[in-house]
Design a protein around this motif. Sequence first.
Motif, PDB file in Angstrom:
ATOM      1  N   ASN A  36       2.534   3.964  -5.595  1.00 49.30           N
ATOM      2  CA  ASN A  36       3.365   4.085  -6.784  1.00 49.30           C
ATOM      3  C   ASN A  36       2.497   4.276  -8.022  1.00 49.30           C
ATOM      4  N   ALA A  37       1.425   3.475  -8.131  1.00 47.94           N
ATOM      5  CA  ALA A  37       0.516   3.596  -9.278  1.00 47.94           C
ATOM      6  C   ALA A  37      -0.174   4.957  -9.278  1.00 47.94           C
ATOM      7  N   HIS A  38      -0.537   5.444  -8.095  1.00 52.73           N
ATOM      8  CA  HIS A  38      -1.185   6.762  -7.977  1.00 52.73           C
ATOM      9  C   HIS A  38      -0.247   7.866  -8.439  1.00 52.73           C
ATOM     10  N   LEU A  39       1.012   7.832  -8.020  1.00 50.10           N
ATOM     11  CA  LEU A  39       1.960   8.867  -8.427  1.00 50.10           C
ATOM     12  C   LEU A  39       2.159   8.853  -9.935  1.00 50.10           C
ATOM     13  N   ARG A  40       2.253   7.675 -10.515  1.00 56.61           N
ATOM     14  CA  ARG A  40       2.424   7.566 -11.966  1.00 56.61           C
ATOM     15  C   ARG A  40       1.231   8.148 -12.711  1.00 56.61           C
ATOM     16  N   ALA A  41       0.033   7.858 -12.204  1.00 60.13           N
ATOM     17  CA  ALA A  41      -1.187   8.270 -12.904  1.00 60.13           C
ATOM     18  C   ALA A  41      -1.526   9.739 -12.697  1.00 60.13           C
ATOM     19  N   THR A  42      -1.037  10.321 -11.588  1.00 59.45           N
ATOM     20  CA  THR A  42      -1.486  11.659 -11.196  1.00 59.45           C
ATOM     21  C   THR A  42      -0.494  12.760 -11.529  1.00 59.45           C
TER      22      THR A  42
ATOM     23  N   PHE B 172       2.233  14.299  -0.079  1.00 59.94           N
ATOM     24  CA  PHE B 172       1.589  13.495  -1.125  1.00 59.94           C
ATOM     25  C   PHE B 172       0.711  12.364  -0.580  1.00 59.94           C
ATOM     26  N   PRO B 173       1.076  11.698   0.518  1.00 56.98           N
ATOM     27  CA  PRO B 173       0.109  10.770   1.122  1.00 56.98           C
ATOM     28  C   PRO B 173      -1.151  11.483   1.609  1.00 56.98           C
ATOM     29  N   ALA B 174      -0.984  12.667   2.232  1.00 56.69           N
ATOM     30  CA  ALA B 174      -2.152  13.411   2.703  1.00 56.69           C
ATOM     31  C   ALA B 174      -3.033  13.827   1.531  1.00 56.69           C
ATOM     32  N   ALA B 175      -2.407  14.228   0.416  1.00 60.65           N
ATOM     33  CA  ALA B 175      -3.176  14.632  -0.759  1.00 60.65           C
ATOM     34  C   ALA B 175      -3.923  13.438  -1.354  1.00 60.65           C
ATOM     35  N   LEU B 176      -3.279  12.262  -1.394  1.00 60.00           N
ATOM     36  CA  LEU B 176      -3.941  11.068  -1.921  1.00 60.00           C
ATOM     37  C   LEU B 176      -5.217  10.777  -1.144  1.00 60.00           C
ATOM     38  N   HIS B 177      -5.141  10.839   0.187  1.00 58.26           N
ATOM     39  CA  HIS B 177      -6.283  10.490   1.032  1.00 58.26           C
ATOM     40  C   HIS B 177      -7.177  11.692   1.323  1.00 58.26           C
ATOM     41  N   ASN B 178      -6.723  12.893   0.883  1.00 58.52           N
ATOM     42  CA  ASN B 178      -7.444  14.135   1.176  1.00 58.52           C
ATOM     43  C   ASN B 178      -7.736  14.249   2.668  1.00 58.52           C
ATOM     44  N   ASP B 179      -6.702  13.973   3.463  1.00 58.82           N
ATOM     45  CA  ASP B 179      -6.838  13.925   4.920  1.00 58.82           C
ATOM     46  C   ASP B 179      -5.589  14.543   5.527  1.00 58.82           C
ATOM     47  N   ALA B 180      -5.780  15.522   6.398  1.00 55.03           N
ATOM     48  CA  ALA B 180      -4.644  16.223   7.002  1.00 55.03           C
ATOM     49  C   ALA B 180      -3.904  15.381   8.036  1.00 55.03           C
ATOM     50  N   LYS B 181      -4.534  14.313   8.544  1.00 53.27           N
ATOM     51  CA  LYS B 181      -3.903  13.497   9.573  1.00 53.27           C
ATOM     52  C   LYS B 181      -3.118  12.357   8.939  1.00 53.27           C
ATOM     53  N   LEU B 182      -1.910  12.143   9.450  1.00 56.47           N
ATOM     54  CA  LEU B 182      -1.083  11.027   9.016  1.00 56.47           C
ATOM     55  C   LEU B 182      -0.866  10.077  10.180  1.00 56.47           C
ATOM     56  N   GLY B 183      -1.013   8.790   9.915  1.00 55.66           N
ATOM     57  CA  GLY B 183      -0.805   7.787  10.948  1.00 55.66           C
ATOM     58  C   GLY B 183      -1.875   7.781  12.015  1.00 55.66           C
ATOM     59  N   SER B 184      -3.113   8.146  11.667  1.00 55.54           N
ATOM     60  CA  SER B 184      -4.163   8.233  12.688  1.00 55.54           C
ATOM     61  C   SER B 184      -4.595   6.864  13.192  1.00 55.54           C
ATOM     62  N   TRP B 185      -4.464   5.814  12.366  1.00 58.60           N
ATOM     63  CA  TRP B 185      -4.757   4.464  12.869  1.00 58.60           C
ATOM     64  C   TRP B 185      -3.622   3.973  13.764  1.00 58.60           C
ATOM     65  N   LEU B 186      -2.411   4.323  13.400  1.00 60.25           N
ATOM     66  CA  LEU B 186      -1.250   3.828  14.130  1.00 60.25           C
ATOM     67  C   LEU B 186      -1.136   4.466  15.509  1.00 60.25           C
ATOM     68  N   VAL B 187      -1.412   5.761  15.591  1.00 61.17           N
ATOM     69  CA  VAL B 187      -1.345   6.489  16.865  1.00 61.17           C
ATOM     70  C   VAL B 187      -2.678   7.220  17.043  1.00 61.17           C
ATOM     71  N   PRO B 188      -3.723   6.487  17.452  1.00 62.43           N
ATOM     72  CA  PRO B 188      -5.048   7.119  17.558  1.00 62.43           C
ATOM     73  C   PRO B 188      -5.153   7.950  18.841  1.00 62.43           C
ATOM     74  N   PRO B 189      -6.043   8.967  18.830  1.00 61.90           N
ATOM     75  CA  PRO B 189      -6.818   9.445  17.674  1.00 61.90           C
ATOM     76  C   PRO B 189      -6.134  10.582  16.932  1.00 61.90           C
TER      77      PRO B 189
ATOM     78  N   HIS C 204      -0.309  -0.945   0.191  1.00 59.23           N
ATOM     79  CA  HIS C 204      -0.149   0.504   0.367  1.00 59.23           C
ATOM     80  C   HIS C 204       0.964   1.054  -0.524  1.00 59.23           C
ATOM     81  N   TYR C 205       2.045   0.310  -0.650  1.00 57.52           N
ATOM     82  CA  TYR C 205       3.214   0.753  -1.407  1.00 57.52           C
ATOM     83  C   TYR C 205       2.913   0.763  -2.906  1.00 57.52           C
ATOM     84  N   THR C 206       2.417  -0.351  -3.428  1.00 59.60           N
ATOM     85  CA  THR C 206       2.199  -0.445  -4.873  1.00 59.60           C
ATOM     86  C   THR C 206       1.038   0.436  -5.319  1.00 59.60           C
TER      87      THR C 206
END
Length: 235
Positions: free
Chosen positions: A59-65, A162-179, A54-56
């Motif tokens: 980082n690659a996404h931020l560099r490329a985008t 920026f994580p939400a933009a990468l995944h194009n998903d308004a929810k953050l941590g939905s697997w960690l704290v479902p739903p 997830h981390y690397t």
Amino acid sequence: PLTGSVTLDDALAGPILRVFAHQEDELVYSGPADFLLEPNVNSIAQDELAAWHHYTRFNAHLRATYPNFAADPALSTRYPLLVRYKRNGQPFRNAFFTPQNVTAGGESFTGYIAMGTFSGREAAKSGTVIQHEYCHALYSEIVQLTGSLQAGGLNEGLADYFPAALHNDAKLGSWLVPPAGIRDLDRRFVWPQDDNGDVHRVGHIFVGALWRARKAAAARNPGDQSMIDQAVAAG
């Protein structure tokens, strides 16, 4: 697909990241480069490798985008990341970055990221939570976003964006704290009446406005959300 053999004698360590298993032995391996990970979801090796991925990837996404990020040396700063972080020997229900000098594994670092445990689920497996904390590390090298409720809110909100933009998903941590997730940027909060004194709420108010602008741009013309993303990164 990898071929040949590989040796991990110093855990997972690379140019921008070193992963540690907090108060436990890190992943050590020697053998074929192409191998099956232990299928046990409770294996700490899965947490270490998930955190690395997830981390690397981010980082690659931020560099490329984002040219504004790609040109900044902050993206090359090396940090340690602790999986299964504990407090007083007990699972810690939180994840955080701290710009505190620390020595780990014989190395000195200017800060570290710690991933705890949420109701039996390891934060290290949550892409958006890892990426949120990495944003805090990145911003700490670029701009001073501490010292007040509003500055802290900007820090938290931008770390969600920026994580939400990468995944194009308004929810953050939905697997960690479902739903529902930890935060849902589509949930509307308004300043100042929805301010509850918490930096995460203030950040949600701020980034919620950015997220609405992003959705409006995409509705006007598919693909135009990237214009909002670039404007936020430039800011």
